[in-house]
Scaffold this motif. Structure first.
Motif, PDB file in Angstrom:
ATOM      1  N   UNK A  87       0.822  -1.209   0.000  1.00 32.34           N
ATOM      2  CA  UNK A  87       0.000   0.000   0.000  1.00 32.34           C
ATOM      3  C   UNK A  87       0.857   1.260   0.000  1.00 32.34           C
ATOM      4  N   UNK A  88       1.993   1.226   0.684  1.00 35.99           N
ATOM      5  CA  UNK A  88       2.890   2.368   0.646  1.00 35.99           C
ATOM      6  C   UNK A  88       3.406   2.609  -0.765  1.00 35.99           C
ATOM      7  N   UNK A  89       3.738   1.515  -1.457  1.00 39.39           N
ATOM      8  CA  UNK A  89       4.226   1.619  -2.833  1.00 39.39           C
ATOM      9  C   UNK A  89       3.164   2.238  -3.728  1.00 39.39           C
ATOM     10  N   UNK A  90       1.919   1.823  -3.544  1.00 36.77           N
ATOM     11  CA  UNK A  90       0.826   2.413  -4.324  1.00 36.77           C
ATOM     12  C   UNK A  90       0.604   3.879  -3.977  1.00 36.77           C
ATOM     13  N   UNK A  91       0.709   4.203  -2.698  1.00 38.63           N
ATOM     14  CA  UNK A  91       0.529   5.594  -2.275  1.00 38.63           C
ATOM     15  C   UNK A  91       1.603   6.512  -2.865  1.00 38.63           C
TER      16      UNK A  91
ATOM     17  N   UNK B  13       8.513   8.260   0.748  1.00 37.58           N
ATOM     18  CA  UNK B  13       7.337   7.715   1.440  1.00 37.58           C
ATOM     19  C   UNK B  13       7.727   6.675   2.483  1.00 37.58           C
ATOM     20  N   UNK B  14       8.989   6.290   2.487  1.00 40.54           N
ATOM     21  CA  UNK B  14       9.466   5.262   3.412  1.00 40.54           C
ATOM     22  C   UNK B  14       9.851   5.911   4.737  1.00 40.54           C
ATOM     23  N   UNK B  15       9.152   5.530   5.789  1.00 40.06           N
ATOM     24  CA  UNK B  15       9.444   6.053   7.130  1.00 40.06           C
ATOM     25  C   UNK B  15      10.146   5.012   8.000  1.00 40.06           C
ATOM     26  N   UNK B  16       9.713   3.753   7.903  1.00 40.29           N
ATOM     27  CA  UNK B  16      10.254   2.706   8.762  1.00 40.29           C
ATOM     28  C   UNK B  16      10.896   1.609   7.923  1.00 40.29           C
ATOM     29  N   UNK B  17      12.018   1.091   8.401  1.00 37.06           N
ATOM     30  CA  UNK B  17      12.776   0.078   7.674  1.00 37.06           C
ATOM     31  C   UNK B  17      13.242  -1.019   8.624  1.00 37.06           C
ATOM     32  N   UNK B  18      13.598  -2.142   8.015  1.00 31.88           N
ATOM     33  CA  UNK B  18      14.153  -3.265   8.779  1.00 31.88           C
ATOM     34  C   UNK B  18      15.162  -3.955   7.881  1.00 31.88           C
TER      35      UNK B  18
END
Length: 336
Positions: free
Chosen positions: A170-174, A197-202
């Motif tokens: 959904x983030x990718x679509x947003x 749009x990327x806020x959190x990563x792992x």
């Protein structure tokens, strides 16, 4: 809904596409596989249909008119039902055990908690019986959720590539990402445009993605890239246009995106120089002028980097230095 959608863009891939699919089947309870037959003229589509018939709850084969790698990825994003999304090129494959670790880790997150997972990838050269793993242990926290301000220094050989990234769907679509059709090298857009749009990563320190290197007709073969240099320039310019990096709030995000844009612009510049033609040398100058006019502040910041400074070398001696440096970098970092 499956946990992870893996899209396999496939064009005339009858000799190897099935191998890519089979590398995923050990995790089929959690993985949705979308094969996108991009107007193939061989048996790729028939193989995809047979696999869908054999694994109807796992595999979907979508046939479309030829639109290129980017349009095949667009199709995968459009039809994905998984919570997370990853691309696997049809001549590459996943390590099945590493994929199981990825699945276990993704299951540990709450909905919408994780925007992007990063994993290791392997340059795999069967013809030379060699492998080279790209890890991120020095520049990312390992085994915990983190944000951009937690990032450390990236080495020249380290970039977040399509091979290493898994997005929340959904983030990718947003992000509104829509890759251009009939264009090579759009994987650079895939790992550049969504980043704001990327806020959190792992970061999961597993060797998941085997990136096959060695076919003469491969898009990253140097001669092929020079022959398609106008498409490389098109992607490079779209990266310049897509994001005003200098206005991003996160300093670490700005730093990384400038690093990545500089790397891509360096590749474009060196390929134009290595071609040796006056026409392509003019295109090199035009690209840098485009960056200067379109994003003047970004141009200044790119110029301040070591690579950006080196790219300003001119004349026979300068061109020879650039070409020699690129050849050495290929041997050290095992790309192309």
């Amino acid at each position: 809904m499956k946990l992870l959608t893996v899209t396999i863009p496939s064009y005339n891939s009858e000799d190897y596409m099935e191998n890519a699919v089979k590398s995923l089947l050990g995790s089929r309870d959690d993985v949705e596989i979308i094969i996108v037959d991009d107007g193939s003229t061989d048996r790729t589509g028939a193989i995809g249909d047979a696999l869908e018939e054999e694994y109807p709850d796992v595999i979907r084969c979508i046939h479309q008119e030829n639109g290129g790698h980017g349009e095949a990825v667009n199709t995968g994003i459009r039809y994905a039902t998984g919570q997370y999304f990853k691309v696997l090129d049809s001549d590459d494959w996943f390590d099945p055990d590493a994929l199981k670790q990825v699945i276990r880790t993704l299951k540990s997150f709450e909905a919408d908690e994780l925007d992007m997972m990063i994993v290791n990838y392997i340059y795999d050269k069967p013809s030379e019986n060699s492998q080279h793993v790209i890890k991120y242990t020095n520049c990312m926290p390992v085994g915990r959720l983190f944000r951009w301000y937690d990032m450390k220094h990236f080495l020249p050989s380290q970039n977040i590539l399509m091979h290493s990234v898994i997005y929340r769907t959904e983030m990718l679509r947003e992000s509104g990402l829509k890759l251009p059709a009939h264009t090579f090298y759009v994987d650079n857009l895939f790992v550049y445009e969504p980043l704001p749009y990327v806020k959190t990563m792992y970061y999961l320190d597993v060797d998941l993605y085997h990136y096959f290197i060695g076919r003469e007709d491969q898009s990253v073969n140097e001669k092929v890239m020079i022959g398609r240099i106008d498409q490389q320039i098109k992607v490079n310019k779209r990266m310049i246009d897509a994001v005003d990096v200098t206005k991003l709030k996160s300093r670490k995000m700005r730093k990384y995106m400038i690093h990545y844009l500089t790397m891509i612009t360096t590749v474009t510049t060196v390929l134009l120089v290595k071609s040796g033609s006056k026409e392509n040398l003019a295109k090199r100058d035009e690209l840098w002028t485009y960056l200067k006019i379109t994003r003047p502040e970004l141009y200044k910041q790119v110029r301040r980097t070591a690579l950006g400074t080196a790219m300003q070398l001119r004349g026979k001696v300068g061109n020879k230095i650039l070409s020699s440096g690129y050849t050495i970098a290929q041997k050290i970092f095992h790309f192309n």
